[in-house]
Design an enzyme around this catalytic site. Structure first.
Site, mmCIF file in Angstrom:
data_model
loop_
_atom_site.group_PDB
_atom_site.id
_atom_site.type_symbol
_atom_site.label_atom_id
_atom_site.label_comp_id
_atom_site.label_asym_id
_atom_site.label_seq_id
_atom_site.Cartn_x
_atom_site.Cartn_y
_atom_site.Cartn_z
ATOM 1 N N LYS A 133 -4.364 -3.890 -9.852
ATOM 2 C CA LYS A 133 -3.058 -3.251 -9.674
ATOM 3 C C LYS A 133 -2.100 -4.338 -9.201
ATOM 4 C CE LYS A 133 -0.839 0.813 -7.772
ATOM 5 N NZ LYS A 133 0.311 0.255 -7.079
ATOM 6 N N LYS A 331 -7.171 1.443 -3.776
ATOM 7 C CA LYS A 331 -6.478 0.428 -2.981
ATOM 8 C C LYS A 331 -7.452 -0.428 -2.174
ATOM 9 C CE LYS A 331 -2.098 1.264 -3.658
ATOM 10 N NZ LYS A 331 -1.264 1.599 -2.600
ATOM 11 N N CYS A 438 20.878 13.941 21.166
ATOM 12 C CA CYS A 438 22.162 14.278 20.540
ATOM 13 C C CYS A 438 23.162 14.678 21.622
ATOM 14 C CB CYS A 438 21.982 15.389 19.496
ATOM 15 S SG CYS A 438 21.812 17.044 20.189
HETATM 16 S S1 IVH Z 1 -0.599 2.445 -14.871
HETATM 17 C C1 IVH Z 1 0.883 6.830 -15.450
HETATM 18 N N1 IVH Z 1 -1.609 0.078 -14.363
HETATM 19 O O1 IVH Z 1 1.569 0.972 -9.975
HETATM 20 C C2 IVH Z 1 0.481 5.595 -14.734
HETATM 21 N N2 IVH Z 1 0.228 0.810 -13.029
HETATM 22 O O2 IVH Z 1 1.565 3.704 -8.643
HETATM 23 C C3 IVH Z 1 1.166 4.376 -15.199
HETATM 24 N N3 IVH Z 1 0.963 -0.821 -11.383
HETATM 25 O O3 IVH Z 1 4.656 2.179 -11.019
HETATM 26 C C4 IVH Z 1 0.887 3.192 -14.386
HETATM 27 N N4 IVH Z 1 -0.483 -2.400 -11.891
HETATM 28 O O4 IVH Z 1 4.309 -0.324 -11.139
HETATM 29 C C5 IVH Z 1 -0.688 1.000 -14.022
HETATM 30 N N5 IVH Z 1 -2.568 -2.008 -14.063
HETATM 31 C C6 IVH Z 1 -1.659 -1.094 -13.724
HETATM 32 C C7 IVH Z 1 -0.728 -1.335 -12.698
HETATM 33 C C8 IVH Z 1 0.193 -0.350 -12.385
HETATM 34 C C9 IVH Z 1 0.538 -2.060 -11.116
HETATM 35 C C10 IVH Z 1 2.051 -0.142 -10.669
HETATM 36 C C11 IVH Z 1 3.160 0.370 -11.538
HETATM 37 C C12 IVH Z 1 3.317 1.819 -11.217
HETATM 38 C C13 IVH Z 1 2.547 1.960 -9.948
HETATM 39 C C14 IVH Z 1 1.876 3.318 -9.923
#
Ligand code: IVH
Length: 715
Positions: A133, A331, A438
């Site tokens: 990710k 995560k 407040c």
């Molecule tokens: S898939 C419907 N793949 O994570 C899902 N997202 O929390 C489409 N991201 O806004 C996202 N690496 O900016 C996907 N390998 C990856 C990713 C990824 C980073 C980010 C992306 C997205 C967020 C989702």
């Protein structure tokens, strides 16, 4: 005056840490004022070279004291024209986010949920594509006839900013897709990022020229993209990994991994660590392996993502609110750091609830500088409240304590431990205020949260008389997910409120007419252009969707998802408003009707009741509705025979699970309810159906077998 202008400033090299801090604060305010004059009003008050000198000094101080660089520092926004300078682009398919898994059990649950939903046996193999990710910015690239036509940021998921000119400068983004027979329309989605090395080198260069110092690679990527001048973006080394898609006129492949291969053939880079996994064990092993490599990778990642490989299965699973059921982000554990708690401040929220905020000696955690932490509530500070047991057992939090804080992704940092050895001898248990800060100084009441398990919340009893609550509500009202009034941010709301120009939502819309008296253009920060822009932004929002309107009312427990459910359930403002008034009077039928809506239960009903039971609130709503036009909720687009119908499933289904049946019905625009009433159109009954079947007969509702239902929806 003249004297103060010529007064020599202390050399940056001679500043003490304390002086630097004060100076940075002063310069921040000054820069913000000039940025505003320049961008919002196109009316700079100082020359470019004077402005550059201010910035240069600011940057030099930050470069000498990098511990003071915060993520909202003006340096992080340099050149970033305020949003509104970029055109908006509406995503043809919304850009969604991912649900998070932290523990292994969450991953097991995720896979088990998919098996249940798809009615798969324990031995049926499921493949997942596993990938890092990336901690960057997601981007949607639209190609028509193979040519890049637009590039848009994620924005709020529905609408992003048009950064096409800047994206064109990225080497990793093909301007033309390779290969023949590419689909007529292709939207390729992925992440724009900056490598750690490029980020460090950029900061070195910036330091040498007295320019922006960025807090982390993600900020530097964002700053580099939001440039008005594409040649600046071109000079910044940005990369792009393709990993998903939006609208596709035809699908070239049937699996996630197949699509990744196709992206590569089209000329995109994809992440080299992606792997196809065939079991939960392999997913967990992948997570472990990537975590080991994390520090050595040249780009920031904050976890791994698992995606169901078969696209037909992805489609069957669909989405829950803003996240897909077929993917999850696993995560990495949060990063931690130690620092000193300097003070505790009380923030009063929109509904009067108090949130104690810990003021920290600034400290870097996972690439950002943290200065504030939420302390949740009184019990948490005293060490007796659960709140997910974030705080180590047996600890209370005192001003002066050395605390361990934790930050995970975009989550607000938390205090997880207190170092008792370092507690100052004179530190006393924190006394929670008995009066609201407040101006009303009302008595504070303690209230259990809806779930009863998160510890007691203290609330101001001033309700609608409390100015803090009014301001917070106005901020929500004008915010992006509510009325989205450009140029009416938190600072402006505070200012207008203090001036008594805007005391309640309706006042926003009467502001233009009252301006002959107010003369906004004569006030600090405003000129003719910015006033004209603000008023036209207000006019633009006089027409508003029902779900946004409901959300903007700011009822407790009515967030966006609930507002949408209510809007879909009632269809028009009139129907919804009538129902709310009846609910407030305790009308049993109206309450039962609201209760029958998907996602609505006792908590929301109690809140609607409290809100509309209050004459002051009814007045606010009445005055507001005179100013705006509320559009009916969008009818489901589907032309299916069941669009707009209310369906109840009961008994066992044989062809699919209840969840899948429900999701499918909703996709076709039907409402799925849990109880039968005279408003129900169909009851789909399988073997073992009991009381609901009897009720259906009672109300004369049509009863279908599962097969009849499937035939009706054309399956
Ligand atoms: S898939 C419907 N793949 O994570 C899902 N997202 O929390 C489409 N991201 O806004 C996202 N690496 O900016 C996907 N390998 C990856 C990713 C990824 C980073 C980010 C992306 C997205 C967020 C989702």
């Amino acid at each position: 005056m003249a004297q103060s202008k010529t007064k020599a400033l202390t050399d940056v090299a001679d500043l003490t840490k304390a002086q630097a801090k004060v100076e940075l604060k002063r310069l921040t305010l000054e820069l913000e004022r000039h940025d505003n004059a320049y961008y919002q009003e196109d009316a700079p008050k100082i020359s470019d070279s004077e402005y550059d000198a201010l910035r240069k000094r600011f940057n030099a101080i930050e470069a000498r004291f990098p511990e003071f660089v915060t993520s909202d520092s003006p340096s992080q926004k340099i050149g970033a024209a305020p949003s509104g300078k970029f055109k908006k682009i509406r995503h043809s398919v919304p850009m969604l986010s991912l649900d998070n898994a932290f523990a292994e059990q969450d991953v097991l649950d995720f896979v088990a949920r998919i098996r249940r939903f798809l009615k798969l046996g324990d031995d049926d193999r499921i493949d997942f594509s596993a990938e890092p990710k990336i901690d960057g910015l997601s981007m949607s690239l639209r190609y028509e006839k193979g040519e890049l036509v637009t590039a848009a940021t994620r924005g709020d998921g529905a609408e992003g900013e048009d950064v096409t000119a800047n994206i064109r400068t990225l080497e990793d983004v093909p301007k033309k897709l390779k290969g023949r027979n590419v689909p007529e329309v292709c939207e390729v989605r992925g992440e724009v990022y900056m490598t750690k090395q490029a980020f460090l080198a950029l900061n070195e260069r910036q330091k040498a020229t007295g320019d922006t110092i960025f807090a982390n690679p993600r900020n530097s990527a964002a700053g580099s993209l939001r440039q008005k001048d594409p040649s600046i973006t071109a000079s910044r080394p940005l990369g792009f990994f393709a990993y998903a898609w939006g609208q596709m006129s035809t699908m070239p492949e049937g699996t996630q991994s197949g699509m990744i291969g196709w992206f590569e053939r089209c000329g995109f880079k994809t992440n080299p660590l992606m792997k196809l996994c065939h079991s939960v064990e392999q997913l967990i092993a992948f997570h472990r392996k990537i975590e080991e490599q994390r520090a050595k990778l040249d780009y920031d990642i904050d976890g791994v993502v698992y995606k169901l490989d078969r696209i037909d299965w992805q489609e069957r699973l669909g989405f829950v609110s803003r996240t897909p059921r077929w993917a999850i982000a696993h995560k990495f554990p949060a990063e931690r750091a130690m620092t000193v708690l300097r003070d505790i401040e009380i923030q009063v929220g929109r509904t009067g609830s108090f949130t104690p905020v810990g003021k920290l000696e600034p400290v870097g955690v996972g690439g950002v500088i943290v200065q504030n932490v939420t302390l949740h509530n009184e019990d948490y500070i005293r060490g007796i409240g659960g709140h997910g047991e974030q705080l180590r057992e047996g600890r209370d939090i005192r001003i002066g304590d050395t605390v361990v804080i934790q930050r995970a992704g975009d989550v607000i940092p938390q205090v997880v431990d207190v170092v008792l050895d370092k507690r100052p001898a004179n530190a006393k248990p924190y006394q929670f205020p008995k009066k609201c800060p407040c101006p009303l100084h009302t008595d504070v009441v303690r209230e259990e949260t809806a779930t009863g398990e998160e510890g007691a919340r203290a609330r101001c009893t001033g309700e609608f008389a409390c100015p803090y609550q009014k301001i917070e509500h106005l901020k929500l009202f004008a915010s992006r997910r509510a009325f989205d009034i450009e140029g009416l941010g938190e600072k402006q709301i505070e200012f207008f409120f203090e001036q008594q120009w805007v005391r309640e939502p309706a006042d926003i819309f009467t502001l233009p007419a009252r301006n002959a008296k107010i003369k906004l253009e004569g006030h600090e920060g405003y000129g003719e252009t910015s006033v004209r822009n603000l008023f036209s932004a207000i006019e633009e929002r006089r027409r508003i969707s029902l779900e946004r309107f409901i959300y903007a009312l700011g009822m407790r427990h009515v967030g966006e998802t609930t507002a949408l459910a209510l809007a879909r359930g009632y269809g028009s403002w009139k129907t919804f408003h009538d129902a709310c008034l009846r609910v407030a009077q305790g009308d049993e039928e109206a309450i039962a009707e609201m209760d029958a809506l998907d996602q609505i239960g006792d908590t929301v009903i109690a809140s609607v009741r409290a809100y509309f039971g209050e004459s002051h609130n009814r007045g606010i709503v009445e005055r507001l509705t005179k100013q705006v036009t509320i559009l009916d909720a969008e009818k489901p687009k589907s032309n299916s025979a069941v669009a707009g119908k209310t369906v109840v499933f009961t008994g066992a289904l044989e062809r699919m699970t209840r969840d899948e049946a429900k999701a499918m019905a909703e996709r076709l625009g039907a409402k799925v309810s849990g109880s039968v009433s005279k408003k129900t159109d169909y009851v789909v009954a399988g073997p073992g159906a009991g009381s609901k079947l009897a009720e259906a007969k009672n109300h004369g509702v049509e009863v279908l077998t599962e097969d009849q239902w499937l035939k009706m929806i054309g399956q």
